[in-house]
Design an enzyme around this catalytic site. Structure first.
Site, mmCIF file in Angstrom:
data_model
loop_
_atom_site.group_PDB
_atom_site.id
_atom_site.type_symbol
_atom_site.label_atom_id
_atom_site.label_comp_id
_atom_site.label_asym_id
_atom_site.label_seq_id
_atom_site.Cartn_x
_atom_site.Cartn_y
_atom_site.Cartn_z
ATOM 1 N N GLY A 246 13.625 1.119 -8.480
ATOM 2 C CA GLY A 246 15.043 1.207 -8.174
ATOM 3 C C GLY A 246 15.893 0.287 -9.026
ATOM 4 N N CYS A 247 15.247 -0.428 -9.945
ATOM 5 C CA CYS A 247 15.963 -1.346 -10.817
ATOM 6 C C CYS A 247 16.205 -0.634 -12.140
ATOM 7 C CB CYS A 247 15.092 -2.581 -11.029
ATOM 8 S SG CYS A 247 15.979 -3.993 -11.630
ATOM 9 N N VAL A 248 17.470 -0.359 -12.471
ATOM 10 C CA VAL A 248 17.732 0.420 -13.689
ATOM 11 C C VAL A 248 18.275 -0.422 -14.835
ATOM 12 C CG1 VAL A 248 17.977 2.735 -12.768
ATOM 13 C CG2 VAL A 248 19.859 1.140 -12.556
#
Lengths: 102, 110, 136
Positions: free
Chosen positions: B108-110
């Site tokens: 979920g870390c972009v």
């Protein structure tokens, strides 16, 4: 001609195992692997049918797939045999052909 | 590009994360932090070790929000806030600290 | 301006490992949970197999992602529903599943159960009540 029938789909989702059981002859062997191993569990709605099949045919379960899904061999319907990948290969070699129910 | 730690080569992906988490040793964090001109203190190591324990238990790298909350629970409220964690890891606690810890980029870390 | 909070329901119907659905769903849940949504997870049909204890994938060379379900509490996923009939049809009981909990920060980090076993009719009602259903 002896056939090894392999089933790798869950019997609760697909008809592969049911179709397999409808087409086995007395000298046929069944191997359950991947999601097919769920068909070997005690107490399920298909357990009685599997138990009955065991009176006429040998059924094998791939141990690594069973373990991956969190089940010990003591959860299997009595009479089921457990094999690992080398046993899978041997079964293929021992039979004249393989029918994979995909 | 692989990085060299104590004479050993370690594979990394295009963003600098270690290719294989099981390869990790503390020297990896030291070498990576030097490239960022960052001196690792005990406070940094607390977070790096915490991340490794988290991954060991849950098989994922935690999102920043989750890391912050979990650190607060384990090490006290004064450390469980983004100000403290960004102070230690200016590029972002999840991204930078996870990279030093050998973990993949947080989900979920972009 | 007050935003309308939508109720998201993730519906899981597939067994793990045989297909990629279970892992994909879990990843989407973890990503989605970062956006402060109200999230519920439902496990029915073969989906109940995702939550079994003691999964050990060393023999099949795949990543064992079952420990990740225990992290859902950290991601504020507190409502997990498991369908009773689906368990029974597969010869399973709730004891075959992981004990998933979440910690209540406002109650001195007390551990609270995340899983509720529901009937098929209750599952249907949950689907009715959700604003959005994600199917896996």
């Amino acid at each position: 001609m002896s056939i090894l029938h392999t089933v790798n789909k869950s019997p609760f989702e697909k008809t592969a195992l049911a179709a397999c059981l409808n087409h086995i002859t007395p000298d046929a062997t069944i191997l359950l692997f991947e999601d097919g191993v769920y068909g070997a569990l005690q107490g399920s709605q298909i357990a009685a049918h599997m138990q009955q099949t065991l009176t006429t045919n040998k059924i094998y379960v791939l141990g690594a797939d069973l373990k991956a899904r969190g089940f010990d061999t003591d959860r299997l319907i009595p009479g089921m045999a457990v094999v690992e990948y080398d046993g899978f290969v041997e079964l293929v070699a021992q039979h004249d052909k393989v029918q994979a129910w995909l | 590009m692989p990085i060299e730690v104590n004479g050993k080569m370690f594979e990394t992906d295009e963003e600098g994360y270690l290719a294989n988490i099981n390869d990790w040793e503390p020297g990896v964090a030291t070498v990576m932090s030097k490239e960022d001109d960052l001196e690792l203190t005990d406070e940094h190591w607390d977070i790096i070790n915490f991340l490794r324990e988290y991954y060991e238990e849950y098989q994922i790298a935690p999102a920043v929000r989750v890391l912050t909350k979990a650190v607060g629970k384990k090490m006290g409220k004064d450390k469980g806030n983004s100000k403290y964690l960004y102070g230690l890891f200016p590029y972002g606690p999840a991204k930078q600290a996870c990279r030093y810890a050998g973990l993949p980029k947080p989900t979920g870390c972009v | 301006m007050s935003e309308i909070v939508k109720q998201f329901l993730y519906l899981n119907r597939r067994a793990p490992y045989g297909t990629i659905y279970a892992w994909e769903s879990l990843e989407v849940v973890l990503i989605g949970a970062a956006f402060d949504q109200v999230v519920s997870l439902a496990f029915l049909d073969d989906g109940v197999f995702q939550l079994t204890k003691q999964q050990d994938t060393t023999g099949i060379g795949m990543k064992n992602f079952s420990p990740t379900y225990a992290a859902l509490g950290d991601y504020d996923v507190k409502k997990i529903f498991v369908e009773r009939e689906s368990l029974e049809e597969r010869g399973l009981t709730i004891d075959d599943l992981q004990h998933l909990t979440w910690e209540d920060e406002d109650d001195d980090w007390a551990e609270k159960d995340s899983i509720t076993v529901v009937s098929r009719a209750e599952m249907a009602a949950l689907m009715d009540d959700a604003d959005v259903i994600f199917s896996f």
